[in-house]
Write an enzyme that holds these catalytic residues in place. Sequence first.
Site, PDB file in Angstrom:
ATOM      1  N   SER A 177       0.864  -1.189   0.000  1.00 44.96           N
ATOM      2  CA  SER A 177       0.000   0.000   0.000  1.00 44.96           C
ATOM      3  C   SER A 177       0.898   1.237   0.000  1.00 44.96           C
ATOM      4  CB  SER A 177      -0.854  -0.008   1.272  1.00 44.96           C
ATOM      5  OG  SER A 177      -1.495   1.231   1.449  1.00 44.96           O
ATOM      6  N   TYR A 189      -2.552  -0.745  10.663  1.00 47.12           N
ATOM      7  CA  TYR A 189      -2.613  -1.208   9.269  1.00 47.12           C
ATOM      8  C   TYR A 189      -1.324  -0.848   8.530  1.00 47.12           C
ATOM      9  CZ  TYR A 189      -4.065  -1.400   4.366  1.00 47.12           C
ATOM     10  OH  TYR A 189      -4.130  -1.668   3.015  1.00 47.12           O
TER      11      TYR A 189
END
Length: 277
Positions: free
Chosen positions: A140, A153
């Site tokens: 990501s 996360y």
Amino acid sequence: MNQKTAIVTGSSSGIGKEISLILARNGYNTFATMRNLDKASELKFIADSENLQSLHFEQLDVTNPNSVQDAITNINNKTGRIDILVNNAGYGLIGAFEDTSIDEVKDQYETNFFGLIRTTQAVLPIMRKQESGLIVNISSGVGRFGIPTLSSYASTKFALEGLTESMSYELEPFGIRTVLVEPGVIKTNFFNSTIVAKKSQDSNSPYHGFMRSMEKNFTELMKNNSSTPEYVAKVVLESITADNPKLRYLAGQDVEQWMDAKRKMTDEEFHNMFKQM
Ligand SMILES: NC(=O)c1ccc[n+]([C@@H]2O[C@H](COP(=O)([O-])OP(=O)(O)OC[C@H]3O[C@@H](n4cnc5c(N)ncnc54)[C@H](OP(=O)(O)O)[C@@H]3O)[C@@H](O)[C@H]2O)c1
């Protein structure tokens, strides 16, 4: 030419679904894996309507060691080889760091990080014996920079960045390449299935203001500056078909802009830019 075998984790929706489709459409013998095969109906419908005979389905829950080992053994027994593994399964955990319980963080790591390790370690002996293979890890933008309310996360994605970069040295001599794909904000179920840390759901949390402004920012980013899962799937295909794949591929205009800013700015300037969002 021998048909290459590809495995994709978390194929029931979003990015994983589109990666499975693009690989099958491009002639890869593709195993769309998911923890709950009842969720395969949409993919099965598309496969039937396009007569995609190279798309197959296998149960695989990345948090369950038996499920992972059984899936990889079944696929290898059917095909005799595994050329590509796309580690895509994952979910988001949102919440202020202080509000997030250690159990919530552990669950997040169990899927996003240990799940990836478990699946990769199940596949590597097969790739090593055949002296070829490609591991694509879906990271990501927040595997490269942290943002408020996504500390847990983001840390799983930072962890998999370090893991991938390190293992690339060990695997290259065996003909195995590793790739990181770093999407920006992508229109999928991701935000609906994101777990909000229990304490951060409380409007009395001292971090409630952060939660509200991040919620607003995500909604705006999703509306105005997000990319599609099909786009990420194209980037993944590009990495898989490259003669000499790069270690990192960005996927999305937003993440390209952020990484460009990160390259040009000091850490403090970048920090201040995000603070103003
Ligand atoms: N959407 C974004 O903005 C974005 C941005 C950067 C990176 N990513 C990454 O992209 C990947 C895919 O996310 P997405 O956006 O496509 O979201 P999504 O539509 O929610 O898909 C997530 C997939 O992961 C699966 N999954 C979750 N836990 C699993 C487990 N224990 N075992 C096997 N599969 C599991 C889900 O299965 P179920 O249907 O059973 O829940 C689903 O198929 C994730 O790694 C995410 O971190 C997403």
